[in-house]
Scaffold this motif. Structure first.
Motif, PDB file in Angstrom:
ATOM      1  N   LEU A   1      -2.796  15.886  -4.767  1.00  0.00           N
ATOM      2  CA  LEU A   1      -2.089  17.008  -5.377  1.00  0.00           C
ATOM      3  C   LEU A   1      -2.109  18.166  -4.391  1.00  0.00           C
ATOM      4  CD1 LEU A   1      -0.733  17.485  -8.221  1.00  0.00           C
ATOM      5  CD2 LEU A   1      -2.010  15.355  -7.942  1.00  0.00           C
ATOM      6  N   SER A   2      -0.949  18.712  -4.115  1.00  0.00           N
ATOM      7  CA  SER A   2      -0.851  19.878  -3.251  1.00  0.00           C
ATOM      8  C   SER A   2      -1.087  21.120  -4.107  1.00  0.00           C
ATOM      9  CB  SER A   2       0.526  19.933  -2.593  1.00  0.00           C
ATOM     10  OG  SER A   2       0.674  21.113  -1.831  1.00  0.00           O
ATOM     11  N   ILE A   3      -2.170  21.835  -3.817  1.00  0.00           N
ATOM     12  CA  ILE A   3      -2.511  23.042  -4.572  1.00  0.00           C
ATOM     13  C   ILE A   3      -2.615  24.191  -3.584  1.00  0.00           C
ATOM     14  CG2 ILE A   3      -4.163  24.133  -6.129  1.00  0.00           C
ATOM     15  CD1 ILE A   3      -5.024  21.353  -7.035  1.00  0.00           C
ATOM     16  N   THR A   4      -1.706  25.127  -3.685  1.00  0.00           N
ATOM     17  CA  THR A   4      -1.618  26.221  -2.725  1.00  0.00           C
ATOM     18  C   THR A   4      -2.315  27.489  -3.199  1.00  0.00           C
ATOM     19  OG1 THR A   4       0.495  26.833  -3.695  1.00  0.00           O
ATOM     20  CG2 THR A   4       0.565  25.395  -1.775  1.00  0.00           C
ATOM     21  N   THR A   5      -2.489  27.620  -4.497  1.00  0.00           N
ATOM     22  CA  THR A   5      -3.065  28.833  -5.061  1.00  0.00           C
ATOM     23  C   THR A   5      -3.575  28.542  -6.462  1.00  0.00           C
ATOM     24  OG1 THR A   5      -2.631  31.153  -5.667  1.00  0.00           O
ATOM     25  CG2 THR A   5      -0.817  29.588  -5.942  1.00  0.00           C
ATOM     26  N   LEU A   6      -4.528  29.344  -6.922  1.00  0.00           N
ATOM     27  CA  LEU A   6      -4.965  29.300  -8.312  1.00  0.00           C
ATOM     28  C   LEU A   6      -4.380  30.470  -9.099  1.00  0.00           C
ATOM     29  CD1 LEU A   6      -8.741  28.362  -7.838  1.00  0.00           C
ATOM     30  CD2 LEU A   6      -6.787  26.834  -8.224  1.00  0.00           C
TER      31      LEU A   6
ATOM     32  N   PRO B   1       0.820  -1.223   0.000  1.00  0.00           N
ATOM     33  CA  PRO B   1       0.000   0.000   0.000  1.00  0.00           C
ATOM     34  C   PRO B   1       0.850   1.267   0.000  1.00  0.00           C
ATOM     35  CG  PRO B   1       0.001  -1.010   2.168  1.00  0.00           C
ATOM     36  CD  PRO B   1       0.690  -1.977   1.253  1.00  0.00           C
ATOM     37  N   LEU B   2       0.284   2.336  -0.587  1.00  0.00           N
ATOM     38  CA  LEU B   2       1.061   3.549  -0.831  1.00  0.00           C
ATOM     39  C   LEU B   2       0.165   4.775  -0.828  1.00  0.00           C
ATOM     40  CD1 LEU B   2       3.649   5.078  -1.965  1.00  0.00           C
ATOM     41  CD2 LEU B   2       2.797   4.442  -4.244  1.00  0.00           C
ATOM     42  N   THR B   3       0.688   5.900  -0.296  1.00  0.00           N
ATOM     43  CA  THR B   3       0.078   7.222  -0.470  1.00  0.00           C
ATOM     44  C   THR B   3       1.137   8.156  -1.036  1.00  0.00           C
ATOM     45  OG1 THR B   3       0.606   7.983   1.775  1.00  0.00           O
ATOM     46  CG2 THR B   3      -1.519   6.863   1.459  1.00  0.00           C
ATOM     47  N   ILE B   4       0.715   9.058  -1.910  1.00  0.00           N
ATOM     48  CA  ILE B   4       1.642   9.985  -2.560  1.00  0.00           C
ATOM     49  C   ILE B   4       1.082  11.406  -2.482  1.00  0.00           C
ATOM     50  CG2 ILE B   4       2.835  10.615  -4.697  1.00  0.00           C
ATOM     51  CD1 ILE B   4       2.471   7.806  -5.690  1.00  0.00           C
ATOM     52  N   VAL B   5       1.947  12.366  -2.160  1.00  0.00           N
ATOM     53  CA  VAL B   5       1.615  13.787  -2.247  1.00  0.00           C
ATOM     54  C   VAL B   5       2.634  14.434  -3.185  1.00  0.00           C
ATOM     55  CG1 VAL B   5       1.315  15.968  -1.026  1.00  0.00           C
ATOM     56  CG2 VAL B   5       0.704  13.814   0.102  1.00  0.00           C
ATOM     57  N   THR B   6       2.152  15.213  -4.140  1.00  0.00           N
ATOM     58  CA  THR B   6       3.047  15.870  -5.092  1.00  0.00           C
ATOM     59  C   THR B   6       2.457  17.186  -5.570  1.00  0.00           C
ATOM     60  OG1 THR B   6       4.253  15.615  -7.184  1.00  0.00           O
ATOM     61  CG2 THR B   6       2.065  14.638  -7.062  1.00  0.00           C
ATOM     62  N   LYS B   7       3.315  18.024  -6.137  1.00  0.00           N
ATOM     63  CA  LYS B   7       2.885  19.261  -6.791  1.00  0.00           C
ATOM     64  C   LYS B   7       3.117  19.191  -8.289  1.00  0.00           C
ATOM     65  CE  LYS B   7       3.844  22.517  -3.011  1.00  0.00           C
ATOM     66  NZ  LYS B   7       4.400  21.576  -2.011  1.00  0.00           N
ATOM     67  N   ASN B   8       3.432  18.015  -8.811  1.00  0.00           N
ATOM     68  CA  ASN B   8       3.874  17.948 -10.194  1.00  0.00           C
ATOM     69  C   ASN B   8       2.973  17.069 -11.052  1.00  0.00           C
ATOM     70  OD1 ASN B   8       5.521  17.707 -12.620  1.00  0.00           O
ATOM     71  ND2 ASN B   8       7.194  18.470 -11.362  1.00  0.00           N
TER      72      ASN B   8
END
Length: 369
Positions: free
Chosen positions: A202-207, A172-179
């Motif tokens: 997906l890490s989304i900090t701003t639009l 099992p796996l969890t992934i966090v990315t901005k890409n």
């Protein structure tokens, strides 16, 4: 941990010329807490300070002898993680992992995003560690310190090698990315997802593309991150959103809009973290504020300190992720209300741990099945 390596750039603790650091997040190579000397450039009046060529990314072999990192932190949802890289070319100015680069003899500033340690033997090490007799399976986390899909992964493919081992062993796996690069590995992730073995965020900090360019210069644009959320979910891979970090008077006013956009893209789980400023990151953050948002720098710092008991940062378990005080409570309340209104987090399915197949302890030994 690998041995410290000699710096490939000699900007020391001074400020690099803006032309040299174009596309980078930090303003300077601020000295680390272990440095005993500093250097500073001075203009003699002849305007002859060199501008310098753009800072390039240098890769260094990480001689680590283990790949799984373990933690016992009570406010973190995982106890093991894999970081294929140390340092991150994304250059996010707020990254709480920056101070860890000081252990390698590098600056947490510009060195963190230009001097990258790569673990090319990650897949081999992982196979060995998963084969250990006493290994007990629980979800593996990636993207918890530096991003496994930072730009150098396009050529290095170390993260993909790790995924291949996890998929083969049904781990099992969890992934966090901005890409957006995560979509390259949809073939592996979809195979794992059909058995409930993986979750992505997906890490989304701003639009705001302008803010994103200043704050996280080499991460995917907000639009590409939303596209990745959609592509992953369309492929049957559960993908949520992390609005992290939320920063007072910089991006916290966007939390509802980010959640709405991610929900429209298919995200059904969401989380958030307040800005953290440990160790050298305090100075780096203040430098960045003065350069990009001097008109509101004092207001931003005042609000940050209101969420940290009057200080720039507190590292207490239970507080470091969310902060404390009325302003932190307001952010938390707004997040909760938006999540409830949109329908996030109504059903959280944990990744499965009952399908794990340890690899053979002797690599020459094949599987019987």
């Amino acid at each position: 941990m690998g041995k410290p390596v000699e710096r490939a750039v000699s900007i020391a603790a001074d400020h690099a010329h803006p032309d040299a650091r174009r596309g980078r997040g930090a303003v300077s190579a601020v000295r680390s807490r272990y440095d005993t000397e500093t250097r500073q450039r001075e203009d003699d009046g002849w305007d002859n300070l060199e501008t310098g060529d753009p800072l390039r990314t240098h890769l260094h072999e990480d001689a680590t002898r283990s790949i799984i990192a373990w933690n016992t932190s009570p406010d973190i949802s995982f106890d093991r993680s894999i970081n294929p890289y140390r340092g991150c070319e994304h250059g996010c100015i707020y990254c709480f992992a920056r101070p860890s680069h000081a252990y390698l003899g590098f600056s947490p500033g510009l060195d963190f995003e230009t001097e990258i340690m790569v673990k090319r033997n990650a897949a081999t090490l992982l196979r060995k560690e998963l084969a250990a007799k006493n290994y007990q399976v629980r979800a593996m986390a990636m993207g918890t310190n530096t991003d496994p899909y930072q730009p150098v992964e396009r050529d290095q493919r170390i993260t993909r090698g790790v995924l291949e081992v996890l998929c083969e062993t049904r781990h099992p796996l969890t992934i966090v990315t901005k890409n957006h690069l995560i979509t390259r590995d949809i073939d592996i992730l979809a195979d794992m997802a059909k058995d409930g073995l993986v979750k992505c965020y997906l890490s989304i900090t701003t639009l705001d593309r302008h803010l994103a360019r200043n704050m996280e210069p080499r991460a995917s644009t907000p639009g590409k991150r939303l596209e990745a959320v959609r592509l992953l979910n369309d492929a049957g891979i559960p993908c949520g959103v992390m609005t992290a970090p939320l920063i007072p008077a910089i991006n916290d006013m966007e939390v509802e809009r980010i959640l709405e956009a991610a929900f429209a893209a298919g995200a059904r789980e969401a989380g958030w973290v307040l800005l953290r400023l440990p160790l050298e990151l305090k100075e780096l953050w203040r430098e960045w504020l003065q350069e990009h948002y001097p008109d509101r720098a004092s207001k931003v710092m005042k609000l940050i300190q209101e969420t940290r008991g009057g200080r720039d940062y507190t590292a207490n378990f239970g507080e470091r992720q969310r902060g404390d005080g009325p302003y932190a409570d307001l952010i938390a309340q707004r997040f909760r209300m938006a999540v409830k209104r949109l329908g996030y987090n109504e059903k959280r399915n944990p990744v499965r741990c009952d399908l794990f197949r340890p690899p053979p302890r002797d690599e020459r030994q094949g599987s019987l099945f």
